[in-house]
Motif scaffolding. Sequence first.
Motif, mmCIF file in Angstrom:
data_model
loop_
_atom_site.group_PDB
_atom_site.id
_atom_site.type_symbol
_atom_site.label_atom_id
_atom_site.label_comp_id
_atom_site.label_asym_id
_atom_site.label_seq_id
_atom_site.Cartn_x
_atom_site.Cartn_y
_atom_site.Cartn_z
ATOM 1 N N ASP A 206 3.097 1.351 3.097
ATOM 2 C CA ASP A 206 1.926 1.187 3.970
ATOM 3 C C ASP A 206 2.011 0.040 4.982
ATOM 4 O OD1 ASP A 206 0.881 3.223 2.492
ATOM 5 O OD2 ASP A 206 -0.572 1.990 1.383
ATOM 6 N N LEU A 248 3.854 6.424 1.994
ATOM 7 C CA LEU A 248 2.471 5.980 2.217
ATOM 8 C C LEU A 248 1.599 6.378 1.029
ATOM 9 C CD1 LEU A 248 1.572 6.578 5.977
ATOM 10 C CD2 LEU A 248 2.987 4.831 4.915
ATOM 11 N N GLY A 252 -3.150 4.086 2.530
ATOM 12 C CA GLY A 252 -2.356 3.889 3.749
ATOM 13 C C GLY A 252 -2.692 4.950 4.791
#
Length: 301
Positions: A206, A248, A252
């Motif tokens: 992220d 991610l 995120g």
Amino acid sequence: MKLPIVHHPAYTADIPENHRFPMRKYAGVAQWLKETDPHGGLYEFHEPTPISRENLLRVHAKDYVDQVLCCQVPRAIAREIGFPMNESVSFRAQCATGGSLLTAMLALEHGIACNTAGGSHHARIAQGAGFCVFNDVAVAVRTVQTMRMASRVLIIDLDVHQGDGTADIFAHDASVFTLSIHSEKNYPVRKRASTLDVPLRDGMEDDEYLTILEETLKSVLATFKADLVFFNAGVDPHHEDRLGRLALSDDGLRKREDLVFRMVRNAGIPMAGVLGGGYSFDLGLLVSRHAILYQTAAKYL
Ligand SMILES: [Zn+2]
């Protein structure tokens, strides 16, 4: 004001039940939006008409358009697309492309609009590829330009795969800025040059991703003055995605969507969101990830 959502039941085409493409996610997203807005105060649904042949020809080669419309796509191209090229799949592509056009028009009118399909960014001029039949965003861009509703368009493509078809279509068109932030080692093997490509290394998480995204958007928005932004919000950069190589989290993705909407809306530019890729096995989780696009868009109306 309610967020205009463009949806058509034909987005879910008839393909074999065991097909690796999660076709049911389109109906799933529409159902999710209706269930989380039981009184219809947040979202306003619009059903698109199938795109016309004339508009398809603004981007795609005549032979290929007619092959798809007549369901006579050569076997080698159908294999590259990855779908059985039947009537239902052809109609889905026409509706999804008509849907992205309607989304662009609604965005220009209301500031923001989102399609529950679209983002078929691997489709290039003479053929489709990688689950993409027609390049819906490219057809929508060329059509609104022809209608003089917009002249300069920025395409922010955050699907984990490079937007090779879109890059190819607009390679010699300075009125369209194509930005692709993607996994470097992922499909397609042969990438085409976007106006700006930002290839990312495997396993990126992220914080690093969001820093790169923010810096990139800041410089693109400062240098290219767009009067419409298309945002391909593919959720395949998620760590659980079968076809992504990035990492991610749900949080995120939420921060990503928030950053894109905040920066583009602060720049005063209308935004059209399209769904893009997402290939988790768990349909419920996949739908909830795609839903972040609409939840975020509704906040920035
Ligand atoms: Zn993808």
